[in-house]
Design an enzyme around this catalytic site. Structure first.
Site, short mmCIF file in Angstrom:
data_model
loop_
_atom_site.label_atom_id
_atom_site.label_comp_id
_atom_site.label_asym_id
_atom_site.label_seq_id
_atom_site.Cartn_x
_atom_site.Cartn_y
_atom_site.Cartn_z
N SER A 51 0.71 -1.20 0.09
CA SER A 51 0.15 -0.04 -0.04
C SER A 51 0.60 1.40 0.04
O SER A 51 1.66 1.47 -1.04
CB SER A 51 -0.85 0.04 1.17
OG SER A 51 -1.85 1.02 1.15
N HIS B 175 -2.80 -1.36 -4.67
CA HIS B 175 -4.03 -1.51 -4.70
C HIS B 175 -4.49 0.16 -4.52
O HIS B 175 -3.86 1.09 -4.29
CB HIS B 175 -4.70 -2.13 -3.48
CG HIS B 175 -4.57 -1.48 -2.23
ND1 HIS B 175 -4.95 -0.60 -1.63
CD2 HIS B 175 -3.54 -2.26 -1.24
CE1 HIS B 175 -4.47 -0.18 -0.42
NE2 HIS B 175 -3.81 -1.23 -0.04
#
Length: 236
Positions: free
Chosen positions: A118, A141
């Site tokens: 992330s 993501h």
């Protein structure tokens, strides 16, 4: 070694141990090259403006930012080695740390151990050169809003701006194209019931995100070389 020297040595060791325990940081200055390297660990979850529970391993940005400022202002520090094993966390805090690392004038090297997921991706590429161990992972993501329903177009726009900032930072600090990063973010075929892409070790290098697969030996050697090159340039 006399009694006073022994006491001073014990005090130094105690302060070093406290620094490692409290903030995961220490200074390495016993190398053959006599370089003074600051070791910064980014571990667990990146903590934002709200404190995480005491049971959660976290990196507190209010500890890291002042330390990075002091490193920049310290003529004795020659370089910075960043060890990363994070699940991600607060986007604003993670980007703030990444921007600070990227703006340091001293040579910097990162090493991804375990994972850099992330918001950990911008942190991994914020240094001058980056490594990942063969079993290290990166999860790319979209920006998430935990558990809440987005109910206004302005919120969508804000999330898009935030995502553009993240992708823009990553693409400007590595060889991966912005379009490819967005494609991996929106991949629907890898993460069950979620979007994104998992990259392992050499795959991060193939995608142009991380510079090289390697461990602590390779990272330290690279940093020493970069420090020597920097000092040679200053002497010219």
């Amino acid at each position: 070694m006399n009694e006073n020297q022994e006491l001073n040595q014990k005090e130094i060791e105690q302060k070093t141990n406290e620094s490692i325990q409290d903030m995961g940081q220490m200074t390495l200055d016993h190398s053959r090259q006599k370089h003074k390297i600051h070791l910064l660990s980014i571990i667990g979850e990146i903590e934002g403006h709200e404190c995480l529970s005491n049971n959660t391993k976290s990196t507190k940005y209010e500890h890291v930012l002042p330390k990075l400022a002091s490193i920049e202002d310290d003529d004795e520090v020659d370089g910075v080695l960043v060890l990363i094993n994070t699940v991600g966390g607060d986007v604003e805090s993670g980007l703030a740390i990444a921007e600070m690392i990227a703006s340091l004038s001293k040579p910097t090297v990162s090493l991804v151990l375990g994972g850099s997921h992330s918001i950990g991706v911008p942190l991994a590429v914020s240094t001058d050169y980056s490594y990942i161990v063969p079993t290290g992972t990166m999860v790319i993501h979209p920006v998430r809003l935990t558990g809440l329903v987005i109910g206004a177009p302005q919120t969508y726009d804000y999330f898009q701006q935030m995502q553009d900032r993240i992708v823009g930072f990553i693409s400007s600090h590595c060889f991966a194209r912005k379009e490819r990063l967005e494609e991996m973010m929106l991949n629907t075929g890898m993460l069950t019931k979620d979007l994104g892409t998992i990259l392992v070790g050499a795959q991060t290098v193939t995608e142009g995100i991380i510079n090289e697969v390697g461990g602590i030996h390779e990272a330290m050697r690279r940093l020493h070389i970069m420090i020597e090159d920097c000092k040679n340039e200053e002497e010219l």
